[in-house]
Design an enzyme around this catalytic site. Structure first.
Site, short mmCIF file in Angstrom:
data_model
loop_
_atom_site.label_atom_id
_atom_site.label_comp_id
_atom_site.label_asym_id
_atom_site.label_seq_id
_atom_site.Cartn_x
_atom_site.Cartn_y
_atom_site.Cartn_z
CE LYS A 1 -27.93 9.48 57.31
NZ LYS A 1 -28.78 10.41 58.11
CB SER B 1 -27.36 13.91 57.27
OG SER B 1 -28.10 13.06 58.12
CB SER C 1 -31.06 13.62 58.80
OG SER C 1 -30.06 14.57 58.97
N1 GLN Z 1 -29.31 19.24 59.93
C1 GLN Z 1 -29.31 18.76 61.27
C2 GLN Z 1 -27.90 18.65 61.78
O1 GLN Z 1 -27.01 18.89 61.04
C3 GLN Z 1 -30.00 17.44 61.36
C4 GLN Z 1 -29.18 16.31 60.91
C5 GLN Z 1 -29.79 14.99 61.21
O2 GLN Z 1 -31.00 14.88 61.42
N2 GLN Z 1 -28.94 13.97 61.29
O3 GLN Z 1 -27.67 18.35 62.90
#
Ligand code: GLN
Length: 448
Positions: free
Chosen positions: A55, A130, A154
């Protein structure tokens, strides 16, 4: 060079390039670096020649790290994240950097400054976020293994949407050195993999304390096995789509067939989880993102002669995307004088209630079982106009981050629309190994 290793790496690089126009999973490919590291792989290494995608908020020396943001365009870190160093020492070969929501903020990958990731199962659907690029790369068969980060789901959410395995270990099990911070008390490096076995090998290669991350540590004692799994009542009805509930039912019977006793348990504080998560995550993000001031990292907008405050304001307004701005505003508000106790302070107390409720629920069982997502993958654009609906989709995943618990999402068949459905197992702190064993048993039983 081992012919088998170089073949696997070449195949992966070619598949990455070939699938890119369909998925937009990669932000950078690293053919030269991959070939050089393939040449150095020891044949007896545990992950010898396994291609891995990383990532783009995890640093690999010499490769760009944008974190999905224009603010970090052109930033090339001079150091490598400890998790990547350890994977490489175990024989894995980094083939490229994957797309993500800007700084990890999002559930659909539509908040990337470099365009959304499309779901390999249906280009009209999101891959989830994400870590959407990592999940899509695994689902498209480009790599068997990818690294992501998981602050509120994410790794698990995109894994569920793309039909692959997503594992977030106990907070502290993996070093965060070299992971670009979003919300440090929730952030954890996570693993996306073709199957549980690959995820386990990667976890074993990376885990353990790292002097560069003071929150990393030796595993604590693992709880004894009970042979029981509990369905979390609050997440097994209202708010879940029929597809999600049918996936849950399939997992429930598979676990029973595998010889586990399945019971039900209630954790009332689940109700506060999403609100607490979004206050804490945005508060920490507002603080962490203050480092992007146009002077220290990446891109700058404006003339230094105008003074640092002006350059910083210009850079941030020009280069942060709308969701990042929204979160910096929310987080700054939650921490501001006069509101801090009412918002941030309350969220921290709610977090304590969630953690205590989950710990009590886990006392008599090996894991909690929930749907990973509230539905199959959203249509592109479906949740963009309604951030709160988007946030609500994290209800099952953010629990583990609030409490620092390990959690894994495994595929559990398909919904009516033919798209993948995932289910989640949440374990007690430091039950990571037992949790992966259970996930493997569940996957086996679901496949039977
Ligand atoms: N959807 C969650 C957020 O936007 C989790 C994102 C993540 O785990 N980086 O914060």
């Amino acid at each position: 060079m081992l012919p088998r290793v170089s073949e696997a790496v070449e195949r992966s690089l070619a598949a990455a390039a070939e699938s890119q126009s369909r998925t937009n999973a990669f932000l950078a490919l690293a053919p030269e670096r991959a070939r050089a590291s393939a040449a150095a792989v020891r044949p007896d290494a545990p992950l010898a020649g396994v291609p891995v995608a990383v990532k783009d908020n995890i640093c690999v020396a010499g490769l760009p790290a944008t974190a999905g943001s224009r603010a970090l365009e052109g930033f090339v870190p001079p150091y490598t994240a400890t998790v990547v160093e350890r994977l490489e020492a175990s024989g894995a070969v980094v083939v490229g950097k994957t797309n993500l929501d800007e700084f990890g903020m999002g559930s659909t990958n539509e908040n990337s400054a470099y365009g959304p990731v499309l779901n390999p199962h249906d280009p009209g659907r999101v891959a989830g976020g994400s870590s959407g690029g990592s999940a899509a790369a695994v689902a498209a068969g480009v790599v068997p293994l990818a690294l992501g980060s998981d602050t509120g789901g994410s790794v698990r959410l995109p894994a569920a949407f793309c039909g692959v395995v997503g594992f977030k270990p106990t907070y502290g099990a993996l070093s965060r050195y070299g992971l670009i911070s979003y919300a440090s008390s929730l952030d954890q490096v996570g693993i996306v993999a073709r199957d549980v076995g690959v995820a386990r090998r990667a976890f074993h290669a990376m885990r353990g304390p790292d002097e560069l991350d003071p929150t990393s540590r030796e595993p604590g004692p693992a709880p004894a096995s009970t042979g029981r799994v509990a369905v979390l009542r609050e997440l097994s009805g209202e708010g879940m789509s029929r597809d999600a509930l049918e996936g849950l039912a399939r997992a429930r019977s598979a676990l029973a067939e595998a010889g586990l006793e399945v019971v039900e348990v209630s954790v009332a504080a689940v109700e506060y989880a999403v609100a607490a998560y979004y206050l804490i995550a945005t508060a920490e993000a507002a603080s962490n993102l203050s480092r992007y001031d146009g002077a220290t990292f990446g891109a700058r907008v404006g003339d230094p002669a105008e003074g640092q405050a002006a350059v910083s304001a210009r850079t941030r307004s020009a280069l942060f995307g709308p969701e990042v701005k929204r979160r910096v505003l929310m987080g700054s508000f939650a921490l501001s004088a006069g509101y801090r106790d009412a918002y941030y302070g309350r969220a921290v107390r709610a977090r304590g209630l969630v953690a205590a409720g989950l710990a009590a629920a886990l006392a008599g069982v090996d894991a909690l079982l929930t749907p990973t997502a509230v539905s199959t993958a959203y249509r592109l654009g479906e949740k963009l106009a309604d951030p709160v609906a988007m946030y609500a989709g994290d209800v099952a995943t953010c629990l583990a981050n609030l409490a620092g618990l390990p959690a894994v999402s495994v595929p559990a068949g398909a919904g009516d629309d033919g798209l993948p459905v995932g289910v989640q197992l949440i374990g007690a702190r430091w039950s990571d190994d037992a949790l992966l064993d259970l996930a493997e048993r569940l996957s086996g039983a679901l496949a039977a």
